[in-house]
Enzyme design. Structure first.
Site, PDB file in Angstrom:
ATOM      1  N   ASP A 123       0.865  -1.177   0.000  1.00  0.00           N
ATOM      2  CA  ASP A 123       0.000   0.000   0.000  1.00  0.00           C
ATOM      3  C   ASP A 123       0.900   1.224   0.000  1.00  0.00           C
ATOM      4  O   ASP A 123       1.981   1.210   0.595  1.00  0.00           O
ATOM      5  CB  ASP A 123      -0.899   0.013   1.243  1.00  0.00           C
ATOM      6  N   ASP A 141      -7.021  -1.567  -4.490  1.00  0.00           N
ATOM      7  CA  ASP A 141      -8.059  -1.206  -3.518  1.00  0.00           C
ATOM      8  C   ASP A 141      -9.057  -0.226  -4.130  1.00  0.00           C
ATOM      9  O   ASP A 141     -10.264  -0.321  -3.878  1.00  0.00           O
ATOM     10  CB  ASP A 141      -7.432  -0.585  -2.267  1.00  0.00           C
TER      11      ASP A 141
END
Length: 178
Positions: A123, A141
């Protein structure tokens, strides 16, 4: 039937290929260019790039040392369900195909990370104001979130349409026939 498959496939597979490729490439760039855990401001403190690894699932949900494999299996189950939804999608239902493609692409992108790295999902997009921050996320995401929202809307519209059709059918039956 073959034409129906082709029209769906013309949207579905390119979405999966492009979104997954963008996800994999941006994660690789983040891993090479960003020091782990140190924010790099892009738009002041509001948009930052911060490399973190998420061994669990969304919002840091973690099920212990086996999280990576548990979530990998859950992802495969979800992809199986999404494949069934895709196969049942009517020709011309572009919004549903787009939604399913986005969710599948995001799931595949994060699954690749779970399988390839013991650290977990990469991330790096960090949004917020000061210490009030959204959990760090990635392209996969975003695809899952947008695709899930679109899929929810599409399925809600289908449900509304089915209810309206059944109400019209019920109204057409004379009262003495029931």
């Amino acid at each position: 039937r073959k034409m129906q498959s082709r029209s769906r496939a013309a949207i579905f597979w390119p979405i999966i290929a492009v979104v997954t490729a963008v996800d994999v490439v941006t994660k690789a760039i983040a891993e090479r260019a960003l020091p782990r855990g140190i924010p790099h401001e892009v738009v002041g403190n509001t948009v930052r790039l911060t490399l973190v690894y998420n061994p669990g699932a969304a919002f840091g949900l973690n099920l212990g040392p086996q999280s990576r494999w548990i979530f990998a299996v859950l992802t495969i189950v979800a992809l199986t369900i999404l494949a069934r939804l895709y196969r049942s999608t009517a020709r011309g239902d572009s919004a549903r195909v787009l939604a399913l493609g986005l969710v599948c692409a995001g799931a595949v992108g994060n699954l690749i990370d779970r399988v390839r790295s013991m650290f977990g999902v990469v991330d790096f997009i960090d949004i917020g104001i000061g210490d009030s921050r959204w959990p760090t996320f990635n392209v996969a995401d975003m695809a899952v979130s947008v695709g899930a929202a679109l899929l929810a809307w599409v399925l809600w519209q289908e449900d509304r349409s089915a209810m309206a059709t059944s109400q019209v059918g019920q109204a057409a039956v004379p009262a003495s026939a029931s």
